[in-house]
Scaffold this active site. Structure first.
Site, PDB file in Angstrom:
ATOM      1  CB  CYS A  90       2.357   1.742  35.352  1.00  0.00           C
ATOM      2  SG  CYS A  90       1.371   2.929  35.969  1.00  0.00           S
ATOM      3  CB  CYS A  97      -2.351   0.737  29.734  1.00  0.00           C
ATOM      4  SG  CYS A  97      -0.619   1.258  29.827  1.00  0.00           S
ATOM      5  N   GLY A 135       4.778   4.152  32.747  1.00  0.00           N
ATOM      6  CA  GLY A 135       4.862   4.599  34.171  1.00  0.00           C
ATOM      7  C   GLY A 135       3.877   5.842  34.576  1.00  0.00           C
ATOM      8  CD  GLU A 136       0.226   8.855  37.247  1.00  0.00           C
ATOM      9  OE1 GLU A 136      -0.142   8.637  35.964  1.00  0.00           O
ATOM     10  OE2 GLU A 136       0.712   9.980  37.632  1.00  0.00           O
ATOM     11  CB  SER A 167       0.566  12.271  30.192  1.00  0.00           C
ATOM     12  OG  SER A 167      -0.764  11.443  30.119  1.00  0.00           O
ATOM     13  CB  SER A 189      -5.069   9.615  31.820  1.00  0.00           C
ATOM     14  OG  SER A 189      -4.032   9.609  30.900  1.00  0.00           O
ATOM     15  CG  HIS A 191      -8.769   7.129  30.434  1.00  0.00           C
ATOM     16  ND1 HIS A 191      -8.366   7.534  29.077  1.00  0.00           N
ATOM     17  CD2 HIS A 191      -7.793   6.821  30.948  1.00  0.00           C
ATOM     18  CE1 HIS A 191      -7.085   7.668  29.139  1.00  0.00           C
ATOM     19  NE2 HIS A 191      -6.630   6.977  30.357  1.00  0.00           N
ATOM     20  CG  HIS A 265      -2.917   2.360  20.077  1.00  0.00           C
ATOM     21  ND1 HIS A 265      -2.246   3.333  20.625  1.00  0.00           N
ATOM     22  CD2 HIS A 265      -3.306   2.900  18.863  1.00  0.00           C
ATOM     23  CE1 HIS A 265      -2.442   4.791  20.047  1.00  0.00           C
ATOM     24  NE2 HIS A 265      -3.175   4.189  18.960  1.00  0.00           N
ATOM     25  CB  CYS A 308      -0.855   5.847  23.612  1.00  0.00           C
ATOM     26  SG  CYS A 308      -0.300   7.671  23.615  1.00  0.00           S
TER      27      CYS A 308
HETATM   28  N1  SAH Z   1       0.576   7.051  33.326  1.00  0.00           N
HETATM   29  C1  SAH Z   1       0.372   8.220  32.586  1.00  0.00           C
HETATM   30  C2  SAH Z   1       1.132   8.510  31.288  1.00  0.00           C
HETATM   31  C3  SAH Z   1       1.482   7.343  30.523  1.00  0.00           C
HETATM   32  S1  SAH Z   1       0.170   6.633  29.688  1.00  0.00           S
HETATM   33  C4  SAH Z   1      -1.110   8.266  32.176  1.00  0.00           C
HETATM   34  O1  SAH Z   1      -1.952   7.378  32.240  1.00  0.00           O
HETATM   35  O2  SAH Z   1      -1.678   9.429  31.881  1.00  0.00           O
HETATM   36  C5  SAH Z   1      -0.066   7.661  28.660  1.00  0.00           C
HETATM   37  C6  SAH Z   1      -1.468   7.728  27.580  1.00  0.00           C
HETATM   38  O3  SAH Z   1      -1.381   6.643  27.019  1.00  0.00           O
HETATM   39  C7  SAH Z   1      -2.379   7.905  28.631  1.00  0.00           C
HETATM   40  O4  SAH Z   1      -3.547   8.635  28.298  1.00  0.00           O
HETATM   41  C8  SAH Z   1      -3.068   6.381  28.579  1.00  0.00           C
HETATM   42  O5  SAH Z   1      -4.417   6.223  28.965  1.00  0.00           O
HETATM   43  C9  SAH Z   1      -2.936   5.926  27.067  1.00  0.00           C
HETATM   44  N2  SAH Z   1      -2.939   4.560  27.001  1.00  0.00           N
HETATM   45  C10 SAH Z   1      -2.548   3.606  27.667  1.00  0.00           C
HETATM   46  N3  SAH Z   1      -2.895   2.349  27.031  1.00  0.00           N
HETATM   47  C11 SAH Z   1      -3.530   2.684  25.721  1.00  0.00           C
HETATM   48  C12 SAH Z   1      -3.851   1.897  24.554  1.00  0.00           C
HETATM   49  N4  SAH Z   1      -3.871   0.391  24.659  1.00  0.00           N
HETATM   50  N5  SAH Z   1      -4.315   2.475  23.569  1.00  0.00           N
HETATM   51  C13 SAH Z   1      -4.208   3.814  23.403  1.00  0.00           C
HETATM   52  N6  SAH Z   1      -3.990   4.742  24.408  1.00  0.00           N
HETATM   53  C14 SAH Z   1      -3.379   4.101  25.529  1.00  0.00           C
HETATM   54 FE1  SF4 Z   2      -0.167   3.318  34.131  1.00  0.00          FE
HETATM   55 FE2  SF4 Z   2      -0.730   5.356  32.504  1.00  0.00          FE
HETATM   56 FE3  SF4 Z   2      -0.701   3.008  31.688  1.00  0.00          FE
HETATM   57 FE4  SF4 Z   2      -2.577   3.708  33.572  1.00  0.00          FE
HETATM   58  S1  SF4 Z   2      -2.339   4.250  31.194  1.00  0.00           S
HETATM   59  S2  SF4 Z   2      -1.390   1.882  33.527  1.00  0.00           S
HETATM   60  S3  SF4 Z   2      -1.485   5.307  34.658  1.00  0.00           S
HETATM   61  S4  SF4 Z   2       0.944   3.944  32.205  1.00  0.00           S
END
Ligand code: SAH
Ligand code: SF4
Length: 317
Positions: A90, A97, A135-136, A167, A189, A191, A265, A308
């Protein structure tokens, strides 16, 4: 070919899940041959499967480009939720993430997105599908639109649009285009309610205006009953203060919405800390006191890195 062939072919593909054109027996031999000149059915099964102690499963699919993408299946009572990937890596690069830390390696085709559903063992038990894997989705808009339309179309997989959730970080222009083309549930998302901090935490949102996004979401959530969910990863000392809760409540005030708090996480190579459960609960209660429905998402599949934000390619090529 006559028009009705299209419907016949769709039925073979999305209803009967055939693996070859030869199986489309109500097509004439010559039509099957002509089809074979321009198309093939490629539906690779997952090459690896891991099962969590809590029943969550993670499937690794090989892409046409030789990369690996992951999909997760999360059982919960009667529910079977499939979490799909839309890209390999992504480019939004969110600091918390693991997929973001991979950077972008490539887009999936609509077929590669759909195949995570088509070729997974529990397909016929799946009740819900979420685009929440790697991915986004809005960064791979044409393929994501095509896949979402085929999941919901009568002549496609015919799933209910209320059982599919996209998402996204919510870039306004591509989001508006997505909403013109697809009517599925939306999870945004968020945050943090503060734009500057959001741009720090989610560098790929730098060119975008949070208030513009909120306006777009308000129009959608207001005009009809489609409620938007906000996702909020709880990061200790970063975005879990009472000020954050109050500003979040302010930002979404008057919307039909729900804020879903996600325990962070942790993963190797990242030094952020999860908020303590008591802090998450205070944050949730503070939102509720200000009239915002707030829930805490249960973490699933942690032991197999299916939770996630933990999907990332570690497999050897
Ligand atoms: N890119 C999109 C969809 C995939 S991420 C988005 O960001 O919405 C799906 C979800 O997982 C998002 O809400 C993201 O913020 C969350 N996420 C990413 N890394 C995480 C982590 N380390 N712990 C918990 N949630 C996380
Ligand atoms: Fe990409 Fe979603 Fe992860 Fe952000 S949380 S890096 S948008 S997959």
């Amino acid at each position: 070919m006559p028009r009705y062939r299209a419907q016949q072919i769709a039925r073979w593909l999305y209803g009967k899940h055939v693996d070859s054109l030869e199986e489309m027996t109500n097509l004439s031999l010559s039509d099957r041959r002509r089809l074979g000149e321009v198309a093939e059915i490629r539906a690779p099964r997952p090459r690896e499967e891991r099962v969590s102690a809590d029943g969550t499963k993670k499937y690794a699919f090989l892409t046409d480009g030789g990369d690996v993408v992951e999909a997760a299946m999360i059982p919960d009572g009667e529910r079977r939720t499939l979490c799909l990937s839309s890209q390999v890596g992504c480019r939004v690069g969110c600091r918390f993430c693991a997929t973001g830390a991979m950077r972008l390696r490539g887009n999936l085709s609509a077929g590669e997105i759909l195949n995570q559903y088509r070729s997974m063992p529990e397909r016929d038990q799946i009740t819900n599908i979420v685009y929440m894997g790697m991915g986004e989705p809005l960064d791979n808009l044409p393929a994501v639109i095509e896949s979402a339309r085929l999941l919901t179309a009568e002549e496609g997989y015919g799933l209910s649009n209320r059982r599919i959730t996209l998402s996204t970080v919510g870039k306004p222009a591509p989001l508006a285009r997505f909403l013109e083309n697809c009517d599925v549930r939306l999870a945004v998302s968020l945050h943090t309610p503060f734009q500057e901090q959001r741009r720090e935490l989610m560098p790929g949102t730098r060119g975008y205006d949070l208030l513009e996004l909120m306006q777009l979401l308000r129009r959608r959530a207001y005009g009809d009953s489609r409620r938007v969910t906000f996702e909020y990863v709880m990061l200790k000392g970063v975005n879990d203060s009472p000020e954050h809760a109050d500003a979040t409540a302010e930002l979404v005030s008057g919307m039909r919405t729900r804020v879903n708090l996600i325990p962070f996480h942790p993963w190797d190579g990242n030094d952020m800390q999860p908020s303590l459960p008591a802090q998450i609960e205070q944050f949730r209660a503070r939102l509720e006191r200000r009239g915002v429905t707030a829930t805490v998402r249960a973490s699933r599949g942690l032991d197999i890195e299916a939770a996630c934000g933990l999907l990332a390619t570690k497999h050897p090529g």
